[in-house]
Design a protein around this motif. Structure first.
Motif, PDB file in Angstrom:
ATOM      1  N   THR A  92      50.363 -58.730   2.276  1.00 41.34           N
ATOM      2  CA  THR A  92      50.118 -60.100   2.721  1.00 41.34           C
ATOM      3  C   THR A  92      51.231 -60.588   3.624  1.00 41.34           C
ATOM      4  O   THR A  92      50.981 -61.159   4.704  1.00 41.34           O
ATOM      5  CB  THR A  92      49.972 -61.031   1.503  1.00 41.34           C
ATOM      6  OG1 THR A  92      48.874 -60.596   0.696  1.00 41.34           O
ATOM      7  CG2 THR A  92      49.731 -62.467   1.949  1.00 41.34           C
ATOM      8  N   TRP A  93      52.470 -60.374   3.220  1.00 43.07           N
ATOM      9  CA  TRP A  93      53.595 -60.830   4.039  1.00 43.07           C
ATOM     10  C   TRP A  93      53.723 -60.021   5.318  1.00 43.07           C
ATOM     11  O   TRP A  93      54.130 -60.551   6.355  1.00 43.07           O
ATOM     12  CB  TRP A  93      54.899 -60.758   3.227  1.00 43.07           C
ATOM     13  CG  TRP A  93      55.030 -61.872   2.240  1.00 43.07           C
ATOM     14  CD1 TRP A  93      55.017 -61.768   0.880  1.00 43.07           C
ATOM     15  CD2 TRP A  93      55.164 -63.268   2.532  1.00 43.07           C
ATOM     16  NE1 TRP A  93      55.126 -63.007   0.309  1.00 43.07           N
ATOM     17  CE2 TRP A  93      55.224 -63.945   1.295  1.00 43.07           C
ATOM     18  CE3 TRP A  93      55.235 -64.005   3.709  1.00 43.07           C
ATOM     19  CZ2 TRP A  93      55.368 -65.328   1.205  1.00 43.07           C
ATOM     20  CZ3 TRP A  93      55.373 -65.388   3.627  1.00 43.07           C
ATOM     21  CH2 TRP A  93      55.436 -66.038   2.395  1.00 43.07           C
ATOM     22  N   PHE A  94      53.376 -58.738   5.246  1.00 46.01           N
ATOM     23  CA  PHE A  94      53.400 -57.930   6.462  1.00 46.01           C
ATOM     24  C   PHE A  94      52.406 -58.459   7.493  1.00 46.01           C
ATOM     25  O   PHE A  94      52.731 -58.617   8.678  1.00 46.01           O
ATOM     26  CB  PHE A  94      53.079 -56.472   6.133  1.00 46.01           C
ATOM     27  CG  PHE A  94      52.866 -55.605   7.346  1.00 46.01           C
ATOM     28  CD1 PHE A  94      53.915 -55.310   8.198  1.00 46.01           C
ATOM     29  CD2 PHE A  94      51.610 -55.099   7.646  1.00 46.01           C
ATOM     30  CE1 PHE A  94      53.719 -54.525   9.332  1.00 46.01           C
ATOM     31  CE2 PHE A  94      51.408 -54.313   8.763  1.00 46.01           C
ATOM     32  CZ  PHE A  94      52.464 -54.032   9.608  1.00 46.01           C
ATOM     33  N   ILE A  95      51.183 -58.768   7.042  1.00 46.65           N
ATOM     34  CA  ILE A  95      50.191 -59.308   7.969  1.00 46.65           C
ATOM     35  C   ILE A  95      50.619 -60.679   8.474  1.00 46.65           C
ATOM     36  O   ILE A  95      50.416 -61.014   9.649  1.00 46.65           O
ATOM     37  CB  ILE A  95      48.809 -59.364   7.280  1.00 46.65           C
ATOM     38  CG1 ILE A  95      48.302 -57.942   7.021  1.00 46.65           C
ATOM     39  CG2 ILE A  95      47.802 -60.138   8.132  1.00 46.65           C
ATOM     40  CD1 ILE A  95      46.983 -57.879   6.287  1.00 46.65           C
ATOM     41  N   PHE A  96      51.267 -61.477   7.614  1.00 45.52           N
ATOM     42  CA  PHE A  96      51.779 -62.777   8.066  1.00 45.52           C
ATOM     43  C   PHE A  96      52.818 -62.598   9.171  1.00 45.52           C
ATOM     44  O   PHE A  96      52.830 -63.344  10.149  1.00 45.52           O
ATOM     45  CB  PHE A  96      52.387 -63.534   6.889  1.00 45.52           C
ATOM     46  CG  PHE A  96      53.030 -64.832   7.282  1.00 45.52           C
ATOM     47  CD1 PHE A  96      52.252 -65.949   7.560  1.00 45.52           C
ATOM     48  CD2 PHE A  96      54.411 -64.934   7.389  1.00 45.52           C
ATOM     49  CE1 PHE A  96      52.846 -67.149   7.932  1.00 45.52           C
ATOM     50  CE2 PHE A  96      55.014 -66.125   7.767  1.00 45.52           C
ATOM     51  CZ  PHE A  96      54.226 -67.240   8.040  1.00 45.52           C
ATOM     52  N   SER A  97      53.693 -61.597   9.015  1.00 46.83           N
ATOM     53  CA  SER A  97      54.687 -61.342  10.066  1.00 46.83           C
ATOM     54  C   SER A  97      54.017 -60.930  11.369  1.00 46.83           C
ATOM     55  O   SER A  97      54.476 -61.290  12.458  1.00 46.83           O
ATOM     56  CB  SER A  97      55.678 -60.266   9.609  1.00 46.83           C
ATOM     57  OG  SER A  97      55.064 -58.971   9.595  1.00 46.83           O
TER      58      SER A  97
END
Length: 291
Positions: A92-97
């Motif tokens: 999730t955080w990777f896609i947010f980045s």
């Protein structure tokens, strides 16, 4: 509980702590080489393409080894529910980045087109900075400093590519539902179709680049429009290649019997990423090709 006992009983320990890994530092060095090589490349240094290519190849090798370790841990029964949660939050955080990454380029496109270009065409700016500057978008710079070029319209290749990616979003969803229903053969079929659609997109985009470069004279040096066009579509194309590669790995794992109807986050994570790639392309299709 030992690793051997974990595999035998099928129960993961309360929280599995993986051993020390060289992959993060290796991946960081590959990313550094890629970005430095790209910077040298656009500034016409001979070392640039080679360093950038070596960095990209090195990153693929690091990911191959890193994913291999993660797969062995998963198939060895070492991942507990807490590990599954950590994987989900990490993705999730990777896609947010990645959203922030592309958001910066979309922001640059908006600012250049709607703020700086009209401002530079005002009387004061023309008097003090660039006499005769045309406030249209795209433009050939002050006093014709940029060689004339043509833009790439939405018809027909970008529209065909949009249909391909939207279709691939549908097929990967069908494959996911098939896996959840424990229809492995159907999941393998629809995921294979997704991969074919994704790499067909890449082939069409390569043809579009050749057409734009040779026939429309649209190049990276074609002012703000040329730079933003190739940065946005180029990085998106790279993400499609990366996503297609990950889908191929998942397909191979499906063929080998990995994943179950209840436990298949490897599949889900790549599907999330693929849907993100689709959404970014819709933004490109509207704001780059139509507007």
């Amino acid at each position: 509980m030992s690793a051997a006992q974990t595999v035998h009983t099928g129960k993961a320990p309360y929280y599995y702590v993986p051993p020390h890994s060289p992959h993060p530092i290796r991946g960081s060095l590959c990313m550094l080489a890629t970005l430095v090589g790209a910077a040298l490349w656009v500034n016409d240094y001979a070392l640039g393409p080679w360093l950038c290519g070596a960095g990209i190849l090195g990153m693929f090798f690091v990911l191959f080894c890193w994913f291999g370790d993660a797969i062995r841990e998963s198939e060895g029964g070492l991942n507990s529910q807490r590990i599954d949660h950590s994987y989900r939050w990490s993705m999730t955080w990777f896609i947010f980045s990645e959203v922030m990454f592309f958001g910066a380029f979309f922001g640059a496109l908006w600012y250049t087109r709607t703020v700086s270009t009209p401002w530079l065409s005002t009387l004061d700016s023309q008097t003090l900075l660039w006499p005769g500057f045309s406030g249209t978008w795209p433009n050939f710079g002050p006093a014709g400093t940029i060689a004339p070029f043509e833009t790439v319209g939405p018809f027909w290749l970008p529209t065909i590519n949009t249909a391909l990616l939207l279709s691939s979003a549908l097929t990967v969803t069908v494959a996911h539902h098939a896996l959840r229903a424990n229809h492995r053969a159907r999941a393998i079929l629809w995921l294979a179709i997704t991969i074919i659609l994704g790499f067909t997109f890449v082939g069409f985009q390569a043809y579009e680049y050749h057409h734009a470069y040779t026939e429309l004279n649209l190049r990276f040096s074609s002012g703000a429009f040329g730079a933003l066009f190739y940065m946005l579509t180029g990085f998106h194309g790279f993400h499609v290649i990366l996503g297609g590669t990950m889908l191929t790995v998942i397909w191979l794992r499906l063929v080998r019997g990995h994943f179950t109807a209840e436990h298949h986050f490897g599949f889900e994570g790549v599907a999330w990423y693929w849907h993100f790639v689709d959404v970014v392309w819709l933004g490109l299709y509207i704001f780059v090709y139509w507007m």
